[in-house]
Design a protein around this motif. Structure first.
Motif, PDB file in Angstrom:
ATOM      1  N   ILE A 140       0.609   0.547   1.934  1.00  0.00           N
ATOM      2  CA  ILE A 140      -0.208  -0.671   1.961  1.00  0.00           C
ATOM      3  C   ILE A 140       0.476  -1.724   2.835  1.00  0.00           C
ATOM      4  N   ALA A 141       1.782  -1.902   2.650  1.00  0.00           N
ATOM      5  CA  ALA A 141       2.522  -2.895   3.427  1.00  0.00           C
ATOM      6  C   ALA A 141       2.516  -2.545   4.913  1.00  0.00           C
ATOM      7  N   ARG A 142       2.637  -1.265   5.215  1.00  0.00           N
ATOM      8  CA  ARG A 142       2.664  -0.837   6.612  1.00  0.00           C
ATOM      9  C   ARG A 142       1.313  -1.077   7.282  1.00  0.00           C
ATOM     10  N   ALA A 143       0.233  -0.740   6.591  1.00  0.00           N
ATOM     11  CA  ALA A 143      -1.107  -0.975   7.140  1.00  0.00           C
ATOM     12  C   ALA A 143      -1.371  -2.465   7.304  1.00  0.00           C
ATOM     13  N   ASP A 144      -0.930  -3.262   6.333  1.00  0.00           N
ATOM     14  CA  ASP A 144      -1.113  -4.709   6.413  1.00  0.00           C
ATOM     15  C   ASP A 144      -0.332  -5.287   7.593  1.00  0.00           C
ATOM     16  N   LYS A 174       0.772  -5.727  -4.341  1.00  0.00           N
ATOM     17  CA  LYS A 174       1.540  -4.749  -3.569  1.00  0.00           C
ATOM     18  C   LYS A 174       0.799  -3.446  -3.297  1.00  0.00           C
ATOM     19  N   GLU A 175      -0.202  -3.151  -4.099  1.00  0.00           N
ATOM     20  CA  GLU A 175      -0.848  -1.838  -4.012  1.00  0.00           C
ATOM     21  C   GLU A 175      -2.323  -1.926  -3.662  1.00  0.00           C
ATOM     22  N   HIS A 200       0.713   7.458  -7.156  1.00  0.00           N
ATOM     23  CA  HIS A 200       1.050   6.174  -6.530  1.00  0.00           C
ATOM     24  C   HIS A 200       2.270   6.263  -5.613  1.00  0.00           C
ATOM     25  N   ASP A 201       3.091   7.289  -5.825  1.00  0.00           N
ATOM     26  CA  ASP A 201       4.302   7.433  -5.012  1.00  0.00           C
ATOM     27  C   ASP A 201       4.014   8.034  -3.644  1.00  0.00           C
ATOM     28  N   GLY A 218      -2.993   2.057  -3.655  1.00  0.00           N
ATOM     29  CA  GLY A 218      -2.042   3.137  -3.851  1.00  0.00           C
ATOM     30  C   GLY A 218      -0.641   2.767  -3.428  1.00  0.00           C
ATOM     31  N   GLN A 219       0.038   3.711  -2.780  1.00  0.00           N
ATOM     32  CA  GLN A 219       1.460   3.567  -2.450  1.00  0.00           C
ATOM     33  C   GLN A 219       1.763   2.229  -1.792  1.00  0.00           C
ATOM     34  N   ALA A 220       2.664   1.474  -2.386  1.00  0.00           N
ATOM     35  CA  ALA A 220       2.963   0.113  -1.914  1.00  0.00           C
ATOM     36  C   ALA A 220       3.492   0.106  -0.487  1.00  0.00           C
TER      37      ALA A 220
END
Length: 384
Positions: A253-257, A91-92, A223-224, A248-250
């Motif tokens: 990371i999800a948005r960039a992915d 996730k991170e 991380h937040d 870092g911030q999950a």
């Protein structure tokens, strides 16, 4: 060509390359200390990993979207061993085809027209260019005298519109480094204003004289609100392999992915396995590379000082950031060095208007050539 792309000024490095090519075509012999492209060999353990990967049938298929499991494991181990940082690899963490593209993807996935990205006033060009491509507004944050960002210069209106703030320590081209306490100040600013803090840590291992570069993810609560990009390009002599990661911030990371999956298909499996080898063996790989850069730094700094040009040795990165001599504009100085001693440097304006009046020297030549370059630079200054 889109109107947005047409509105972006020409890339200074293209102009520098054209002048370098013209000089070589005219028969001029050059010592190129302009671009920060490593000249050392890729570590043997990494070469062996790439050779194994090339013969592996899995290379026939598409790569993993987020990251290869071996790369995830190696990066998580590196972050833990080097910085004492724990991440959830699922996730991170996201593999990147170089941190430059990753930074652009993070900016493009988090901003839209009308948003603001807070950028150091002297900056790596992709920070501003990706912001403009997104239709957002770059706001350049001035430095304090010690190289820290002057957060008080950011207006409440700018902070309210800001979606991303970028920090780059150790800095390219400034070579500035900061403490973990200073990184905590940026984390708190991002938390208060609900901004994604993006730390570009391209020079995490290139430090000298006992200094160890910190990670923003070491700050409690980072991380937040924060992500950090790391790359194999500089610290492992792997710029041509194009492998990096962001952690870092999950949610970020999800948005960039999600953004990247719409325009590409992950990062080369061979590059990820090469990166896995590098991060797994960083304890053995990094010291000789750092020792070479330290020797180069000491040689060129000594040569400048011996020639009457006082230069302090930076404690990190692979650069010197120097003042253009009086009487020269940025490009006039570049042209004088090419035409005279045949030394190629990067003009400071390549890194924003606040870089005007400075120039960057990259330690990408053997020590003996760097000494010659320093001598040529000193000799080009008019004597009165």
């Amino acid at each position: 060509m889109s109107a947005t792309l047409e509105s972006i000024p020409p890339y200074v490095f293209y102009e520098l390359d054209a002048r370098r090519a013209a000089a070589r075509a005219a028969g001029k012999s050059l010592i190129d200390v302009g671009i920060g492209s490593p000249d050392g060999p890729i570590p043997p353990v990494v070469v062996e990993a790439m050779q194994r990967a090339a013969a592996d049938r899995q290379l026939s298929g598409y790569p993993h979207f987020q990251a290869h499991p071996a790369f995830q494991q190696a990066v998580a181990g590196y972050l833990g061993a080097r910085f004492g940082v724990s991440v959830n690899p699922a996730k991170e963490l996201l593999a990147l085809a170089g941190s430059k593209e990753g930074i652009a993807e993070l900016i493009l996935s988090h901003t839209r027209a009308g948003d603001v990205v807070l950028i150091p006033e002297v900056y790596y060009p992709v920070y501003a260019r990706a912001t403009l491509l997104a239709g957002a507004e770059p706001v350049f944050v001035p430095f304090l005298s010690d190289g820290r960002l002057d957060l008080d210069a950011i207006t409440p209106a700018q902070a309210a519109r800001a979606k991303v703030m970028i920090v780059n320590y150790p800095g390219n081209p400034t070579t500035t480094s900061v403490s973990l306490d200073e990184l905590a100040r940026y984390v708190e600013f991002a938390r208060v204003h609900d901004i994604l803090l993006l730390s570009d840590l391209a020079y995490s291992e290139l430090s000298f004289d006992g200094y160890q570069v910190p990670s923003v993810l070491q700050v409690p609560g980072a991380h937040d609100v924060a992500v950090e990009t790391h790359t194999c390009s500089k610290s492992f002599n792997m710029a041509g392999v194009r492998i990096a990661f962001v952690a870092g911030q999950a949610a970020a990371i999800a948005r960039a992915d999600s953004y990247r999956s719409n325009i590409g298909y992950g990062v080369s499996t061979m590059a990820q396995l090469a990166g896995a080898a590098a991060f797994t063996h960083h304890v053995d790989i990094v010291p000789p590379i750092v020792a070479e850069y330290r020797a180069r730094r000491d040689a060129i700094v000594s040569a400048f000082n011996a020639g009457g040009w006082p230069v302090s040795a930076p404690r990190s990165t692979m650069y010197l950031w120097l003042d253009v001599p009086a009487g020269f504009g940025d490009w006039e100085w570049v042209d004088a060095l090419i035409a005279g001693p045949g030394v190629v440097v990067t003009p400071g304006l390549a890194f924003g208007e606040a870089g005007r009046g400075k120039f960057r020297v990259s330690l990408v030549q053997p020590s003996e050539k760097l000494v010659l370059a320093a001598g040529g630079i000193v000799a080009t200054v008019p004597r009165h």
